[in-house]
Structure formats: C-alpha cells, structure tokens
Design an enzyme around this catalytic site. Structure first.
Site, PDB file in Angstrom:
ATOM      1  N   GLU A   1       0.806  -1.223   0.000  1.00 63.59           N
ATOM      2  CA  GLU A   1       0.000   0.000   0.000  1.00 63.59           C
ATOM      3  C   GLU A   1       0.842   1.279   0.000  1.00 63.59           C
ATOM      4  OE1 GLU A   1      -2.542  -3.033   2.371  1.00 63.59           O
ATOM      5  OE2 GLU A   1      -0.427  -2.650   1.887  1.00 63.59           O
TER       6      GLU A   1
ATOM      7  N   ALA B   1       8.728 -36.371  -9.543  1.00 65.90           N
ATOM      8  CA  ALA B   1       8.932 -36.530 -10.981  1.00 65.90           C
ATOM      9  C   ALA B   1       8.779 -38.013 -11.291  1.00 65.90           C
ATOM     10  CB  ALA B   1      10.306 -36.033 -11.395  1.00 65.90           C
TER      11      ALA B   1
END
Length: 375
Positions: free
Chosen positions: A67, A169
């Site tokens: 912000e 994997a």
C-alpha cells in the site's frame, strides 16, 4: 461480506482490477519472509473511465508493504481513488504506521479487498479502521482466487502449521528412480526449470537421509537470478548418517541446512561446526515423527515446505495426512527395464481420492499436474 448500496465501479470492474492485483501479488510469492505477498492497485475514475495511478507488491523480504509503495507512486492522485488490495490492510503499529491508516491519510475514497487477514493484530480491524474514517469498504472480491495464492500464509496464521507441497517426478511407466543409480534424469529441461521455480517459492525443502546419501543433491535453486532464493534445506536423519563430504554439509554455511535427528545421536558437533543446524526429532518405530516435526517447523515461522524426499518420505507424509498439495511431473522416460526401479507412491493418473486436480501445464515433453486436498 461487502457493503451494499455504494456508489463506485460495478462488479465486473471490481473483479477486473482485483484479478490484476492477484496476478501482481504472484511476482514476489514466497520471497516476502513471514509476510504474505500482497498487491495494491490504485484506480481513479474522473468521468472518462477507470485508470491505474499506482500499483505495487510487497517488497522482497516483507517490507515495505504494497500500500505505501502504491500510494507513493500515485502521489496526489491517490486522493479520491479506489484501492484494490488482495489482503486486508494491516491495522497494527510497528516501525511504520498501519497500512489502513496510510490509505486514510492519503484520502483514498474506497478500499476493495479479497481476503480478511486472520492475523490477530488485524482480523477485520483494518476494515473497521477504514470504515470509521469514512472510507467505503467492499470485501471478498475474488476471494477464492486470492485465498488460493495466500494458502500458506492463511494456514500458518490460522493453525501455526506450514503448507506442505509434495513434489514428484514420475516416469511414463510410474517410477521415480532406480536404487543404486544415484540421481536418474527423468524430467526434461523445461520441467527442471519449473521445479526450481517451485523451490524458490517455498521457504523450506525436505528430504530423507536415504535420498541425501543416494543422490547427494544440492537442493538449491540454480536458475539464473534466483540463486538467492534457495530454500532452507531439511534432512530427516534418524541415524545421523549424513557425512561431512555431502554437498548439503559442504554448503551449509551458504544455504541454511537443518538436520532432524534424535537428541542422543553422536556426531552432531562435527556437522554443527561445518554450519549445520540441528532439530530434535521424536522417533516412532525408528522414524522421525512427522506430525510433531511439522508443528515444530510451523512454530519456527516456516509457512511452506516442499517435500522432495524419496518414495518412503513421500508415502509417510501422505499416510500421516500432512500433505496439502501435490505437484507431479510426468515424462516420456521409461524405467521399468531397470530391476531396481522405485515405484512412485502417487500415481500420475490416480492421486489420493481426497485431492482434486487444480492445474495442468505442458512443459516441453513433460506434463505437470497440480492437486490440492479438498476440505
């Protein structure tokens, strides 16, 4: 929960800018320390349609927040603007004023947020501060999408537990490696790069001592520009088998390395002298007690962990119901011809029933799928 009957952009405009803020927040995801990666986009509409006057994401390391950076960009144009923020602006004072107060001081007219911050120092207090100052507030815009990206932060704030991602994997015929062969290349170059991005997005990476000894991995992020984002390395080592010659120990002074072992094991001082840190792990049937370990890591402030360990560690995390997300990479490689091929504990086509597929990517010759546990 949102306010009704307010003037301002319509729902489609709110969604468009919030979706843009959510995408922007991903830029620093995993790189903001104990703070979440939050984005803020400031939008004005002076009668000719909305336009962006400032945009920012939480800085690497966690400060400053999004912000104040966006407000600085906007300058005087922030007055009367709408702020789209992916997480409720903070309400607590620290070295700098709370973001809610910063928005008020800048004259922002309206604040739109996606997710309430469960931090006990915030948790609707930011929204309350804004409303009491006369700022219009709408909440819950694109909340599901933002919550998905903030999942690790939200889980840690709500339960003091890290978000656990299991990565495997897998060869086309369902194997993850070959015993006695060390690291076996399964994934192609593009999938390999994707796994290193995944490493860079997590605070910690975890394997068992069996994988550490068999493969002698580095467990670092080795993509150009991301080397400094290598995660904390955690090794489950109930018998303290890891030696000084391993890559993990040799680089422990450069990349934080934690060895989890029983308190009584000998050999700690030598490894500690080489830069390794130790955590005491309770033993159950000769194995590290994983639920207690996950709790301890959460208490240390670790919000997310990538489990890359072998079949036994992966299966243990699944059996203990500690996995929140599974990322599977399948390649066309075949390993069944090897007598000692190691079967994957998770099937690419049939993950555990409590997990739902939420994404798929084609990575060269490989295919990646992401699954999340359903509540």
């Amino acid at each position: 929960m949102s306010n009704s009957g307010q003037s301002g952009p319509d729902a489609s405009t709110d969604s468009r800018f919030m979706e843009a803020a959510i995408r922007l927040a991903r830029k620093h995801q995993g790189w903001t320390g104990t703070n979440p990666s939050v984005a803020c986009i400031l939008v004005r509409d002076d009668g000719k349609g909305p336009f962006v006057v400032g945009s920012a994401v939480t800085a690497i390391g966690g400060r400053p927040h999004a912000e104040p950076i966006a407000l600085e960009q906007a300058g005087n144009l922030a007055s009367g603007a709408t702020a789209y923020v992916t997480l409720e602006p903070c309400a607590h004072h620290g070295r700098t004023p709370p973001c809610a107060q910063t928005l008020i001081d800048a004259g922002v007219r309206r604040v739109v947020t996606a997710v309430v911050d469960p931090d006990e120092r915030v948790n609707e207090l930011g929204h309350k501060m804004l409303r009491e100052a006369g700022v219009e507030v709408d909440t819950g815009i694109c909340g599901s999408s933002a919550s998905s990206d903030l999942a690790a932060y939200l889980k840690h704030k709500n339960f003091r537990k890290p978000w656990v991602t299991l990565k495997l994997a897998i060869s086309k015929d369902g194997f993850i490696g070959v015993r006695g062969e060390g690291q076996v290349s399964i994934s192609g170059d593009i999938a390999w790069a994707h796994t290193h991005i995944l490493r860079a997005r997590n605070q910690a990476i975890l394997i068992g001592s069996g994988t550490a000894l068999a493969d002698d991995p580095s467990l670092t992020c080795r993509l150009d520009g991301l080397e400094q984002h290598s995660p904390i390395r955690i090794v489950l080592d109930p018998e303290l088998k890891l030696g000084a010659e391993s890559k993990l120990v040799k680089t422990a002074r450069t990349v934080n390395t934690i060895i989890v072992s029983p308190e009584s094991e000998d050999g700690r001082e030598k490894l500690r002298g080489l830069g390794c840190e130790f955590m005491v792990g309770e033993l159950v049937d000769g194995k590290i007690a994983l639920p207690e370990l996950v709790d301890d890591l959460g208490a240390r402030g670790i919000m997310n962990i990538l489990v890359e360990g072998g079949a036994a560690v992966a299966a243990s995390f699944i059996d203990e119901e500690l996995v929140d997300e599974i990322v599977l990479y399948q390649s066309p490689v075949l390993l069944a011809e090897y007598q000692d091929a190691v079967a994957s504990p998770v099937k690419f086509e049939d993950p555990p029933k409590e997990f739902k597929q939420v994404g798929e990517l084609k990575l060269g010759d490989d295919l990646a799928r992401r699954f999340r546990k359903q509540d």
